[in-house]
Design a protein around this motif. Structure first.
Motif, PDB file in Angstrom:
ATOM      1  N   GLN A  96       0.880  -1.180   0.000  1.00  0.00           N
ATOM      2  CA  GLN A  96       0.000   0.000   0.000  1.00  0.00           C
ATOM      3  C   GLN A  96       0.908   1.218   0.000  1.00  0.00           C
ATOM      4  N   SER A 152       0.149   4.429  -0.814  1.00  0.00           N
ATOM      5  CA  SER A 152      -0.527   5.583  -0.216  1.00  0.00           C
ATOM      6  C   SER A 152      -2.003   5.235  -0.069  1.00  0.00           C
ATOM      7  N   ASP A 153      -2.806   6.200   0.394  1.00  0.00           N
ATOM      8  CA  ASP A 153      -4.236   5.958   0.541  1.00  0.00           C
ATOM      9  C   ASP A 153      -4.910   5.664  -0.794  1.00  0.00           C
ATOM     10  N   PHE A 154      -4.329   6.133  -1.882  1.00  0.00           N
ATOM     11  CA  PHE A 154      -4.968   5.970  -3.177  1.00  0.00           C
ATOM     12  C   PHE A 154      -4.187   5.101  -4.160  1.00  0.00           C
ATOM     13  N   LYS A 191      -2.004   1.317  -4.625  1.00  0.00           N
ATOM     14  CA  LYS A 191      -1.573   0.021  -4.105  1.00  0.00           C
ATOM     15  C   LYS A 191      -0.972  -0.785  -5.248  1.00  0.00           C
ATOM     16  N   ARG A 211      -6.960   4.970  -7.064  1.00  0.00           N
ATOM     17  CA  ARG A 211      -8.261   5.646  -7.064  1.00  0.00           C
ATOM     18  C   ARG A 211      -8.040   7.077  -6.624  1.00  0.00           C
ATOM     19  N   LYS A 254      -9.948   9.710  -4.796  1.00  0.00           N
ATOM     20  CA  LYS A 254     -11.050  10.108  -3.910  1.00  0.00           C
ATOM     21  C   LYS A 254     -12.398   9.555  -4.350  1.00  0.00           C
ATOM     22  N   ASP A 255     -12.432   8.299  -4.781  1.00  0.00           N
ATOM     23  CA  ASP A 255     -13.652   7.620  -5.243  1.00  0.00           C
ATOM     24  C   ASP A 255     -14.311   8.287  -6.442  1.00  0.00           C
ATOM     25  N   ASN A 313     -11.413   5.143 -10.560  1.00  0.00           N
ATOM     26  CA  ASN A 313     -10.652   3.961 -10.163  1.00  0.00           C
ATOM     27  C   ASN A 313      -9.876   3.476 -11.381  1.00  0.00           C
TER      28      ASN A 313
END
Length: 186
Positions: free
Chosen positions: A42, A44-46, A48, A90, A92-93, A96
């Motif tokens: 992972q 970062s948050d966005f 992987k 992704r 912020k949704d 994707n």
């Protein structure tokens, strides 16, 4: 990690009189050794990444074909190295995406180990809308075989007339539109 000893392996082959029809013969003993490795990072948050690697050394331990001693030859249609790398992201949704890269080393295409394939590379991209755009509709694009680098596929062992592979699909783009009928509207 694996090590497998097979007795009475069945090996497929074709005859020139009936191309495309597969017959089978007993290849006697085969040894299969190798390992598989995979991991997920992972970043970062966005973002992987997923990684998979496979090493395979499949060879005939005891195999005679007519007057030919094939003991020690590699089993056909088994690449020694396979690498797959996925990059999932992704924003912020809203969007994707997935980038898929694959590599497969060259491999023998016949029991005699006289014919070898070229290495195989694949690259695919997928982008689609996220939940923040719509929870009911999804739209996107899929681009397979980017740069048209995958020239062959569907291998056949011991094929007659040297027809060991078929042409792969050329680079192709698909558009996606999906409506979710089961999504709660509350």
């Amino acid at each position: 990690i694996y090590w497998i000893h097979l007795s009475d392996l069945i090996s497929g082959y074709e005859l020139p009189e009936t191309p495309g029809r597969t017959y089978f013969r007993n290849a006697s003993e085969v040894r299969r050794a190798g390992f598989e490795l995979s991991g997920v990072l992972q970043i970062s948050d966005f973002l992987k990444t997923k990684f998979q690697y496979e090493y395979a050394h499949f060879f005939f331990k005891n195999y005679f074909l007519g007057n030919n001693n094939l003991s020690g030859n590699l089993q056909p249609i088994i690449p020694k190295h396979k690498i797959v790398l996925f990059l999932d992201g992704r924003v912020k949704d809203y969007v994707n995406g997935n980038l898929h890269f694959g590599y497969q080393s060259s491999m023998f295409l016949d029991d005699l180990n006289l014919v070898k394939s070229e290495p195989l590379y694949t690259l695919h991209l997928s982008l689609n809308s996220g939940n923040r755009i719509s929870k009911i509709f999804t739209f996107g694009i899929v681009w397979n075989n980017i740069f048209n680098i995958n020239a062959f596929s569907n291998f056949r062992a011991n094929a007659s007339f040297s027809r060991y592979d078929e042409a792969a699909s050329p680079s192709g783009v698909s558009f996606i539109f999906r409506y979710n009928l089961t999504y709660p509207t509350k």
